[in-house]
Motif scaffolding. Structure first.
Motif, PDB file in Angstrom:
ATOM      1  N   UNK A 131       0.836  -1.215   0.000  1.00  0.00           N
ATOM      2  CA  UNK A 131       0.000   0.000   0.000  1.00  0.00           C
ATOM      3  C   UNK A 131       0.865   1.257   0.000  1.00  0.00           C
ATOM      4  N   UNK A 132       1.939   1.244   0.799  1.00  0.00           N
ATOM      5  CA  UNK A 132       2.840   2.408   0.824  1.00  0.00           C
ATOM      6  C   UNK A 132       3.498   2.626  -0.529  1.00  0.00           C
ATOM      7  N   UNK A 133       3.861   1.494  -1.155  1.00  0.00           N
ATOM      8  CA  UNK A 133       4.461   1.622  -2.493  1.00  0.00           C
ATOM      9  C   UNK A 133       3.468   2.226  -3.479  1.00  0.00           C
ATOM     10  N   UNK A 134       2.231   1.684  -3.440  1.00  0.00           N
ATOM     11  CA  UNK A 134       1.205   2.206  -4.348  1.00  0.00           C
ATOM     12  C   UNK A 134       0.903   3.673  -4.033  1.00  0.00           C
ATOM     13  N   UNK A 135       0.817   3.986  -2.703  1.00  0.00           N
ATOM     14  CA  UNK A 135       0.529   5.354  -2.304  1.00  0.00           C
ATOM     15  C   UNK A 135       1.662   6.288  -2.738  1.00  0.00           C
ATOM     16  N   UNK A 136       2.900   5.816  -2.562  1.00  0.00           N
ATOM     17  CA  UNK A 136       4.039   6.636  -2.991  1.00  0.00           C
ATOM     18  C   UNK A 136       4.032   6.869  -4.494  1.00  0.00           C
ATOM     19  N   UNK A 137       3.741   5.774  -5.212  1.00  0.00           N
ATOM     20  CA  UNK A 137       3.686   5.932  -6.673  1.00  0.00           C
ATOM     21  C   UNK A 137       2.558   6.875  -7.077  1.00  0.00           C
ATOM     22  N   UNK A 152       3.567  10.396  -6.235  1.00  0.00           N
ATOM     23  CA  UNK A 152       4.548  10.880  -7.221  1.00  0.00           C
ATOM     24  C   UNK A 152       3.855  11.243  -8.532  1.00  0.00           C
ATOM     25  N   UNK A 153       2.911  10.410  -8.914  1.00  0.00           N
ATOM     26  CA  UNK A 153       2.185  10.702 -10.156  1.00  0.00           C
ATOM     27  C   UNK A 153       1.341  11.964 -10.007  1.00  0.00           C
ATOM     28  N   UNK A 190       2.759  19.313 -10.940  1.00  0.00           N
ATOM     29  CA  UNK A 190       3.924  20.063 -11.452  1.00  0.00           C
ATOM     30  C   UNK A 190       3.723  20.434 -12.916  1.00  0.00           C
ATOM     31  N   UNK A 191       3.184  19.464 -13.656  1.00  0.00           N
ATOM     32  CA  UNK A 191       2.923  19.767 -15.071  1.00  0.00           C
ATOM     33  C   UNK A 191       1.874  20.856 -15.216  1.00  0.00           C
ATOM     34  N   UNK A 192       0.828  20.776 -14.360  1.00  0.00           N
ATOM     35  CA  UNK A 192      -0.216  21.808 -14.428  1.00  0.00           C
ATOM     36  C   UNK A 192       0.335  23.159 -14.001  1.00  0.00           C
ATOM     37  N   UNK A 193       1.169  23.182 -12.976  1.00  0.00           N
ATOM     38  CA  UNK A 193       1.785  24.427 -12.519  1.00  0.00           C
ATOM     39  C   UNK A 193       2.665  25.027 -13.603  1.00  0.00           C
TER      40      UNK A 193
END
Length: 291
Positions: free
Chosen positions: A225-231, A234-235, A241-244
């Motif tokens: 779950x932490x891996x999925x949450x981190x991914x 990040x996404x 970041x792209x929108x900014x």
């Protein structure tokens, strides 16, 4: 007329004597012809037979296989564990003359009484030489054969043939039943306690294994779950970041709206901020009019 009156009683007497001299031997019987108590002939074949009237008598004996129940007796096997044995025998009269000499006028009742004594003696001798476990096991057939063999030799003196001996029931004496049942109950309770202890031990092992599996699965699931949450974070950050990068003003507006939503919750939200704080940029009228 006088002669007829004289001959009629003589004829009647002759007929009576004739009938009294005839007897029938059934196929299920043997007969002894006795004269003054002494055996003069043996009739074993079925059919008509003759005897001297008045001076000879006929005694019939059963030629079939007979059964005799022996009263229960108490025996003591070699392991001193007393048992009450109930047995029966099958026998037949094979020598009626010897049978008559042995029992006399006592007949079958006296013969069975003597046969009982023989059987009781053999039961005590044979069963007293073995253990109680042998008596209660499948080996009892051999023991019954030994009893029958020993009784057969003695019964021949009575003109009897012992065909076989069977044990109907073998029990403990009444005075030993309570102690035996108590011992059996204690043994069963001990076995039950051992089974319960083994079951509890197995249950604890299974429970510990299950708890360990739960911890491992929970840990693995948390890690994934932490891996999925981190991914996902990040996404999301990459999207923000792209929108900014494409529209910084819209990104600033979105962040301000999110901050308002989180800060101004409930009906009595209070914030102590400077009036010219950037937090209120999108709440000022001039800012909204300028936009």
């Amino acid at each position: 007329m006088k002669r007829s009156a004289f001959l009629l009683p003589i004829a009647a007497l002759a007929v009576l004597l004739l009938f009294s001299s005839i007897f029938v031997v059934d196929e299920r019987q043997k007969a002894l012809v006795l004269q003054f108590g002494r055996v003069v002939s043996v009739k074993e074949d079925p059919g008509l037979a003759f005897k001297l009237p008045l001076i000879q008598d006929v005694v019939f004996y059963d030629d079939r296989i007979l059964s005799r129940d022996v009263d229960p007796i108490e025996v003591t096997p070699s392991d001193d564990r007393r048992l009450v044995v109930d047995a029966f025998a099958r026998y037949r009269i094979i020598e009626v003359e010897r049978f008559r000499e042995a029992v006399g006028v006592g007949g079958i009742a006296l013969a069975e009484s003597r046969l009982d004594s023989i059987l009781r003696s053999e039961l005590r001798e044979v069963l007293g030489s073995v253990s109680s476990n042998e008596i209660l096991s499948e080996d009892r057939a051999a023991l019954m054969m030994r009893i029958a063999t020993g009784a057969r030799a003695e019964a021949l003196a009575l003109g009897l043939q012992v065909i076989d001996v069977r044990l109907k029931r073998t029990d403990l004496p009444p005075q030993n039943l309570d102690a035996t049942f108590a011992r059996m109950r204690a043994e069963r309770e001990r076995e039950a306690a051992d089974e319960i202890a083994r079951g509890e031990e197995a249950a604890q092992r299974i429970r510990a294994q299950a708890d360990r599996t739960v911890v491992e699965l929970t840990s693995e699931a948390g890690r994934e779950a932490e891996i999925v949450r981190g991914e996902a974070d990040a996404r999301r950050n990459a999207i923000f970041a792209g929108a900014f990068g494409e529209d910084p003003e819209f990104f600033e507006f979105y962040r301000s709206m999110t901050a308002y939503t989180r800060a101004l919750q409930g009906q009595n939200s209070t914030l102590v901020l400077s009036p010219d704080s950037e937090f209120f940029d999108y709440l000022r009228t001039d800012q909204v009019t300028a936009d």
